[in-house]
Motif scaffolding. Structure first.
Motif, PDB file in Angstrom:
ATOM      1  N   THR A  30       0.843  -1.192   0.000  1.00  0.00           N
ATOM      2  CA  THR A  30       0.000   0.000   0.000  1.00  0.00           C
ATOM      3  C   THR A  30       0.878   1.241   0.000  1.00  0.00           C
ATOM      4  O   THR A  30       2.097   1.153   0.169  1.00  0.00           O
ATOM      5  CB  THR A  30      -0.921  -0.021   1.249  1.00  0.00           C
ATOM      6  N   ASP A  31       0.260   2.409  -0.182  1.00  0.00           N
ATOM      7  CA  ASP A  31       1.010   3.661  -0.054  1.00  0.00           C
ATOM      8  C   ASP A  31       1.214   4.023   1.410  1.00  0.00           C
ATOM      9  O   ASP A  31       2.320   4.387   1.833  1.00  0.00           O
ATOM     10  CB  ASP A  31       0.274   4.809  -0.763  1.00  0.00           C
ATOM     11  N   VAL A  32       0.118   3.947   2.193  1.00  0.00           N
ATOM     12  CA  VAL A  32       0.162   4.345   3.603  1.00  0.00           C
ATOM     13  C   VAL A  32      -0.462   3.252   4.451  1.00  0.00           C
ATOM     14  O   VAL A  32      -1.598   2.826   4.194  1.00  0.00           O
ATOM     15  CB  VAL A  32      -0.582   5.678   3.842  1.00  0.00           C
ATOM     16  N   LEU A  48      -6.360  11.105   3.162  1.00  0.00           N
ATOM     17  CA  LEU A  48      -5.408  10.534   2.212  1.00  0.00           C
ATOM     18  C   LEU A  48      -6.118   9.914   1.014  1.00  0.00           C
ATOM     19  O   LEU A  48      -5.715  10.108  -0.140  1.00  0.00           O
ATOM     20  CB  LEU A  48      -4.539   9.490   2.910  1.00  0.00           C
ATOM     21  N   ASN A  51      -7.280  12.216  -1.500  1.00  0.00           N
ATOM     22  CA  ASN A  51      -6.189  12.799  -2.287  1.00  0.00           C
ATOM     23  C   ASN A  51      -5.418  11.742  -3.081  1.00  0.00           C
ATOM     24  O   ASN A  51      -4.291  11.984  -3.502  1.00  0.00           O
ATOM     25  CB  ASN A  51      -5.245  13.572  -1.366  1.00  0.00           C
ATOM     26  N   PHE A  53      -4.271   8.557  -2.377  1.00  0.00           N
ATOM     27  CA  PHE A  53      -3.373   7.562  -1.795  1.00  0.00           C
ATOM     28  C   PHE A  53      -4.091   6.214  -1.648  1.00  0.00           C
ATOM     29  O   PHE A  53      -5.302   6.160  -1.432  1.00  0.00           O
ATOM     30  CB  PHE A  53      -2.892   8.001  -0.405  1.00  0.00           C
ATOM     31  N   ARG A  54      -3.333   5.131  -1.753  1.00  0.00           N
ATOM     32  CA  ARG A  54      -3.819   3.815  -1.354  1.00  0.00           C
ATOM     33  C   ARG A  54      -3.569   3.676   0.153  1.00  0.00           C
ATOM     34  O   ARG A  54      -2.456   3.940   0.616  1.00  0.00           O
ATOM     35  CB  ARG A  54      -3.094   2.703  -2.109  1.00  0.00           C
ATOM     36  N   VAL A  55      -4.593   3.256   0.901  1.00  0.00           N
ATOM     37  CA  VAL A  55      -4.497   3.246   2.360  1.00  0.00           C
ATOM     38  C   VAL A  55      -4.964   1.903   2.913  1.00  0.00           C
ATOM     39  O   VAL A  55      -6.018   1.387   2.523  1.00  0.00           O
ATOM     40  CB  VAL A  55      -5.339   4.384   2.985  1.00  0.00           C
ATOM     41  N   LYS A 230       4.864   2.827   1.772  1.00  0.00           N
ATOM     42  CA  LYS A 230       5.794   3.938   1.581  1.00  0.00           C
ATOM     43  C   LYS A 230       5.847   4.795   2.846  1.00  0.00           C
ATOM     44  O   LYS A 230       6.890   5.357   3.179  1.00  0.00           O
ATOM     45  CB  LYS A 230       5.339   4.786   0.392  1.00  0.00           C
ATOM     46  N   LEU A 383       2.082  14.351   4.406  1.00  0.00           N
ATOM     47  CA  LEU A 383       2.451  13.311   3.450  1.00  0.00           C
ATOM     48  C   LEU A 383       2.365  13.815   2.010  1.00  0.00           C
ATOM     49  O   LEU A 383       3.034  13.286   1.117  1.00  0.00           O
ATOM     50  CB  LEU A 383       1.556  12.080   3.624  1.00  0.00           C
ATOM     51  N   ARG A 384       1.580  14.841   1.786  1.00  0.00           N
ATOM     52  CA  ARG A 384       1.482  15.446   0.454  1.00  0.00           C
ATOM     53  C   ARG A 384       2.522  16.544   0.248  1.00  0.00           C
ATOM     54  O   ARG A 384       2.549  17.193  -0.789  1.00  0.00           O
ATOM     55  CB  ARG A 384       0.079  16.037   0.262  1.00  0.00           C
TER      56      ARG A 384
END
Length: 427
Positions: A30-32, A48, A51, A53-55, A230, A383-384
């Protein structure tokens, strides 16, 4: 695999239906990875996801199991230490940023409720109740302070006016904040979790994080699986344990107790709180109460340092309730429970980053319903790459408890005894 249920609270008994969520098995990318499905974690995940993100969210028990699903359900603005304390300890620029954010959490809650049609019994209006002239002077100063930061939905209540909104003879006045209010806190968390999933986020329950493998591509391990990400957001607060030792060293879990009466009926409920506002008094060790949608009274107060569960919660809280509401002497108590919040020495939230990719927010110090929703937005901004507001929190000074983990509980209890004595003596 262990299955941790909700505590036997009024909120769990009256919660909206929620579908079962699986435990994590195997490996996920995942991203987060968000650790904790309370308000901080869910708010972060929503911002997130909105915006792009994969969470993935890991929850050790069930959504809203901790403070997010056990608290008094009151929407209270600002922080556990108010903006004037922040002004005295940081520079004007940082204080201005933090002051502007002090009223944002409540707006975020209302936006979430409207946007995702969350059924959580949202009601407007919260009262700070003064027990003596010193408290009243504090509320007058608080009104001026908040108005200086653009918060205008405030009304000072004299002794006659507070009788119109709270049926308690103990109060000499108060402050009404119409941007305050109350909610069914577990239903808010459940609704936010459904919103997370509607945007493509994944929530795993009964999936406690047991180890974080740090590095350029961190990995969060559970008993049956792992998440490669990440970024990691640590949002466990008082239920994090020792997963991140450097966070545990500068905070302390504390317990607070809540009871809920049997249904009062419309007439008695209307007599107690005619406008259905929530109430908290101005003591250091404060009491708080409100009505539920089915006309019970929820009453909370008391602090147990070190987060031990008292043997008899009703014996601790019922006398406090009867002091404020003697009309309820013949009303039974249907529910009694405890929940933990995370205390910091400064009583201001701790926000920061470990290395380049592990972010955290913790330590609401009993003032978390609104702050946690703001924290999710601030963490998502960071995070952005928009870190100005994150940095305003991260730069607040924080200190370890004197004596370390061994002595932090008795030292904090001594401090609470001192302030409790001041409450009783009225100075």
């Amino acid at each position: 695999m262990a299955n941790t249920p909700y505590p036997q609270s009024y909120y769990a008994a009256s919660a909206n239906a929620a579908h079962p969520r699986p435990a994590l098995e195997g490996e996920v990318e995942t991203d987060v990875c968000v650790i904790g499905a309370g308000y901080t974690g869910l708010s972060s995940a929503l911002f997130l996801l909105e915006n792009g993100f994969r969470v993935t969210v890991l929850e050790a028990a069930k959504v809203g199991f901790g403070a997010s699903g056990r608290n008094g359900g009151q929407i209270v603005n600002s922080y556990s230490r108010d903006i004037d304390v922040i002004e005295r300890s940081v520079g004007p620029g940082q204080a201005q940023l933090l002051g502007q954010m002090a009223f944002e959490g409540g707006r975020i809650i209302r936006e979430r409720v409207a946007k995702y049609q969350i059924q959580c019994d949202l009601k407007d209006g919260g009262v700070f109740a003064a027990l003596n002239s010193k408290h009243m002077g504090h509320l007058e100063s608080q009104k001026r302070l908040w108005e200086r930061y653009g918060h205008a939905q405030l009304e000072l209540l004299d002794e006659r006016r507070i009788r119109e909104v709270v049926a308690c003879d103990n109060y000499v006045g108060g402050l009404l904040d119409m941007s305050g209010g109350h909610i069914h806190p577990l239903n808010l968390a459940l609704g936010e979790a459904t919103a997370v999933e509607s945007l493509g986020g994944t929530i795993y329950e009964q999936s406690a994080a047991v180890r974080i493998e740090r590095g350029a591509n961190p990995v969060v391990h559970t008993a049956q699986g792992k998440v490669r990400a990440k970024f990691i957001i640590v949002a466990g607060n008082a239920y994090l344990g020792n997963l991140v030792p450097e966070l545990a060293a500068k905070s302390m879990p504390c317990g607070t107790q809540v009871i809920t009466t049997a249904p009062l009926g419309d007439e008695l409920a209307k007599t107690l709180l005619p406008q259905d506002y929530c109430v908290e008094d101005c003591n250091y060790l404060l009491d708080y109460y409100r009505l539920t949608s089915d006309k019970r009274l929820i009453f909370g107060g008391g602090v147990v340092y070190g987060a031990r569960d008292p043997a008899n919660i009703e014996a601790i809280i019922r006398p406090k309730m009867l002091k404020a509401c003697p009309q309820l002497k013949d009303v039974g108590i249907d529910y009694a429970w405890t929940g933990n919040f995370l205390l910091t020495l400064s009583r201001l939230p701790q926000v920061g980053r470990l290395g380049d990719n592990i972010y955290y927010s913790q330590g609401c110090s009993g003032h978390g319903v609104t702050y946690t929703h703001l924290a999710g937005k601030v963490l998502a901004e960071a995070l952005r790459g928009q870190a100005e507001r994150f940095d305003a929190f991260a730069d607040l000074p924080h200190y370890p408890f004197p004596g370390g983990q061994l002595l932090r509980t008795p030292f904090a209890a001594m401090g609470a005894w001192y302030y409790g004595l001041r409450d009783k003596l009225g100075f």
